[in-house]
Design a protein around this motif. Structure first.
Motif, mmCIF file in Angstrom:
data_model
loop_
_atom_site.group_PDB
_atom_site.id
_atom_site.type_symbol
_atom_site.label_atom_id
_atom_site.label_comp_id
_atom_site.label_asym_id
_atom_site.label_seq_id
_atom_site.Cartn_x
_atom_site.Cartn_y
_atom_site.Cartn_z
ATOM 1 N N TYR A 171 0.684 -1.147 0.312
ATOM 2 C CA TYR A 171 0.251 0.045 0.051
ATOM 3 C C TYR A 171 0.581 0.884 -0.056
ATOM 4 N N LYS A 172 2.285 1.119 0.600
ATOM 5 C CA LYS A 172 2.736 2.089 0.953
ATOM 6 C C LYS A 172 3.841 2.848 -0.405
ATOM 7 N N MET A 173 3.963 1.406 -1.132
ATOM 8 C CA MET A 173 4.097 1.578 -3.037
ATOM 9 C C MET A 173 3.318 3.138 -3.489
ATOM 10 N N LEU A 174 1.334 2.164 -3.491
ATOM 11 C CA LEU A 174 0.984 2.855 -4.085
ATOM 12 C C LEU A 174 1.106 4.310 -4.281
ATOM 13 N N GLN A 175 1.076 4.105 -2.488
ATOM 14 C CA GLN A 175 0.759 6.030 -3.392
ATOM 15 C C GLN A 175 1.710 6.872 -2.763
ATOM 16 N N GLU A 176 3.441 6.076 -3.412
ATOM 17 C CA GLU A 176 4.399 6.709 -3.645
ATOM 18 C C GLU A 176 4.189 6.607 -5.785
ATOM 19 N N GLU A 177 3.709 5.341 -5.837
ATOM 20 C CA GLU A 177 3.522 5.194 -7.123
ATOM 21 C C GLU A 177 2.023 6.572 -7.653
ATOM 22 N N ILE A 178 0.958 7.107 -6.716
ATOM 23 C CA ILE A 178 0.061 7.606 -6.969
ATOM 24 C C ILE A 178 0.462 8.911 -7.277
ATOM 25 N N GLN A 179 1.841 9.774 -6.271
ATOM 26 C CA GLN A 179 1.732 10.602 -6.365
ATOM 27 C C GLN A 179 2.907 11.380 -7.499
ATOM 28 N N ALA A 189 -5.074 11.427 -10.385
ATOM 29 C CA ALA A 189 -5.873 12.294 -8.602
ATOM 30 C C ALA A 189 -7.233 11.860 -8.937
ATOM 31 N N PHE A 190 -7.771 10.961 -7.713
ATOM 32 C CA PHE A 190 -8.756 10.130 -7.203
ATOM 33 C C PHE A 190 -8.812 11.098 -6.154
ATOM 34 N N THR A 191 -10.913 11.364 -6.026
ATOM 35 C CA THR A 191 -11.643 11.643 -5.169
ATOM 36 C C THR A 191 -11.431 10.302 -4.074
ATOM 37 N N HIS A 192 -11.670 9.336 -4.868
ATOM 38 C CA HIS A 192 -12.586 8.086 -3.631
ATOM 39 C C HIS A 192 -11.594 7.127 -4.273
ATOM 40 N N TYR A 193 -11.131 6.144 -3.120
ATOM 41 C CA TYR A 193 -10.965 5.135 -3.499
ATOM 42 C C TYR A 193 -11.918 3.681 -3.080
ATOM 43 N N LEU A 194 -11.603 2.463 -3.886
ATOM 44 C CA LEU A 194 -12.504 1.496 -3.771
ATOM 45 C C LEU A 194 -11.717 -0.256 -3.763
ATOM 46 N N ILE A 279 -13.440 4.563 0.839
ATOM 47 C CA ILE A 279 -12.789 5.873 1.780
ATOM 48 C C ILE A 279 -11.811 6.344 0.515
ATOM 49 N N GLU A 280 -12.712 8.055 1.027
ATOM 50 C CA GLU A 280 -12.434 8.827 0.451
ATOM 51 C C GLU A 280 -10.863 9.748 0.696
ATOM 52 N N ALA A 281 -10.930 10.289 -0.668
ATOM 53 C CA ALA A 281 -8.710 10.392 -0.762
ATOM 54 C C ALA A 281 -8.416 10.843 0.295
ATOM 55 N N ASN A 282 -8.799 11.655 1.081
ATOM 56 C CA ASN A 282 -8.000 12.172 1.706
ATOM 57 C C ASN A 282 -7.848 11.649 3.348
ATOM 58 N N LYS A 283 -8.809 10.442 3.120
ATOM 59 C CA LYS A 283 -8.695 9.423 4.288
ATOM 60 C C LYS A 283 -7.818 8.567 4.067
ATOM 61 N N PHE A 284 -7.132 8.333 2.921
ATOM 62 C CA PHE A 284 -6.114 7.879 2.218
ATOM 63 C C PHE A 284 -5.542 6.879 3.039
ATOM 64 N N ALA A 285 -4.550 8.307 3.149
ATOM 65 C CA ALA A 285 -2.649 7.959 3.428
ATOM 66 C C ALA A 285 -3.077 7.487 5.749
ATOM 67 N N GLY A 286 -4.085 8.158 6.292
ATOM 68 C CA GLY A 286 -4.250 7.939 7.062
ATOM 69 C C GLY A 286 -4.796 7.076 7.535
ATOM 70 N N ALA A 287 -5.766 5.953 6.502
ATOM 71 C CA ALA A 287 -6.422 4.385 6.258
ATOM 72 C C ALA A 287 -4.552 3.937 6.282
ATOM 73 N N VAL A 288 -4.271 3.884 5.433
ATOM 74 C CA VAL A 288 -2.675 3.540 5.558
ATOM 75 C C VAL A 288 -1.966 3.146 6.311
ATOM 76 N N SER A 289 -1.430 4.018 7.405
ATOM 77 C CA SER A 289 -0.540 3.978 7.900
ATOM 78 C C SER A 289 -1.476 3.939 9.337
ATOM 79 N N ALA A 290 -3.076 3.527 9.245
ATOM 80 C CA ALA A 290 -3.326 2.957 10.576
ATOM 81 C C ALA A 290 -3.135 1.379 9.936
ATOM 82 N N VAL A 291 -3.172 0.392 8.999
ATOM 83 C CA VAL A 291 -2.344 -0.358 8.095
ATOM 84 C C VAL A 291 -1.222 -1.356 8.831
#
Length: 299
Positions: A171-179, A189-194, A279-291
């Motif tokens: 998941y962390k790699m995916l975050q980096e790659e999206i950026q 530029a996602f607004t939501h992740y499903l 998951i809303e896009a602005n909550k995704f980073a927090g979700a990944v950190s929690a995982v």
């Protein structure tokens, strides 16, 4: 060639488990003299030259009996068409089959592809519960609407005996790659992740009493007998950051006794289901950190 653009080996990633996802499996008859088997897991970009059949196998597992509703060859090709987004996990170099994968697909960008049209219709059919009302609203909004949502469909699956420690780095790699993709003006530029995942319920066995294993003492079941369990433990963490989540029954009929065939020496049968987490896009980073915290032993 191992991951990734940053020129970092997964062993060097701060969020990766020690030893590139090294896992120790205990195989011994004595607690005092234990033998261990070390397996090194490595992260790779999706590789069109070698990963097609491995991805199809994992997709078939993810969609379970409903896999026949989709052209999995087209879906695997679409995943492999974006090799710098998403990852596979292997234990015998880049030429080996993946044991796990994680990727994201833009439902809006690829809406004209048949497999994405089929997937979107399928998701819409199963986003009818009150808990998934926000998803239904997004999926059924007219495409001409000025605030059209950009939904990133996260597909991820792994073999059942894979260690959970591989999840957070993926998941962390995916975050980096999206950026990185956004820096290159690519359409992520996602607004939501499903997240499309799987859950299951325990159901009464259909076997005659004489063929069932000896009954074990159990905790009292819930009154409705429909407690939901998750194949991926990270799903319960993602729920806490979700706009909505819920499970649904697969559409395709199964043979009588299919639940018994999955029960693996336990009293109850197992009935798999699909599961959706929005998951809303602005909550995704927090979700990944929690995982990451949860799977590393934190709470």
């Amino acid at each position: 060639m191992a991951k990734r653009k940053s020129q970092k080996d997964p062993e060097d990633l701060p969020d990766a488990p020690d030893g590139k996802g090294k896992r120790k499996d205990v195989d011994s008859d004595s607690d005092e003299d234990m033998d261990t088997l070390d397996v090194d897991f490595e992260w790779f970009d999706p590789n069109p030259a070698v990963d097609f059949h491995g991805l199809k196998t994992l997709l078939r597992q993810l969609f379970d009996v409903d896999n026949q509703l989709f052209n999995l060859s087209e879906l695997a090709d679409l995943i492999l068409s974006q090799p710098l987004l998403g990852s596979t996990v292997k234990c015998d170099g880049t030429e080996s089959d993946p044991f796990s994968f994680l990727t994201v697909l833009n439902l809006e960008t690829h809406k004209d592809k048949q497999v994405i049209a089929d997937l979107t219709a399928y998701l819409t059919r199963h986003a009818t519960s009150p808990a998934l009302a926000p998803l239904n609203t997004l999926l059924t909004a007219p495409s001409t609407a000025p605030s059209t949502a950009q939904i990133g469909l996260i597909l991820t699956e792994r073999f059942i005996n894979m260690p959970h420690e591989i999840v957070a780095p993926s998941y962390k790699m995916l975050q980096e790659e999206i950026q990185w993709a956004l820096d290159e003006k690519e359409p992520y530029a996602f607004t939501h992740y499903l997240v499309l995942s799987k859950a299951y319920m325990e159901v009464e066995s259909n076997l005659p009493a004489a063929e069932q294993p000896p009954a074990k003492k159990k905790k009292a079941a819930k009154s409705d007998g429909r407690e939901t369990f998750y194949f991926h433990p990270e799903d319960e963490v993602l729920h806490k950051h979700a706009l909505g989540f819920g499970s649904f029954e697969f559409e395709s009929p199964v043979d009588e006794g299919a639940s018994d065939s999955k029960r693996a020496f336990q009293e109850m049968g197992v009935k798999p289901m699909g599961h959706l987490i929005l998951i809303e896009a602005n909550k995704f980073a927090g979700a990944v950190s929690a995982v990451e915290s949860f799977l590393s032993g934190g709470q």
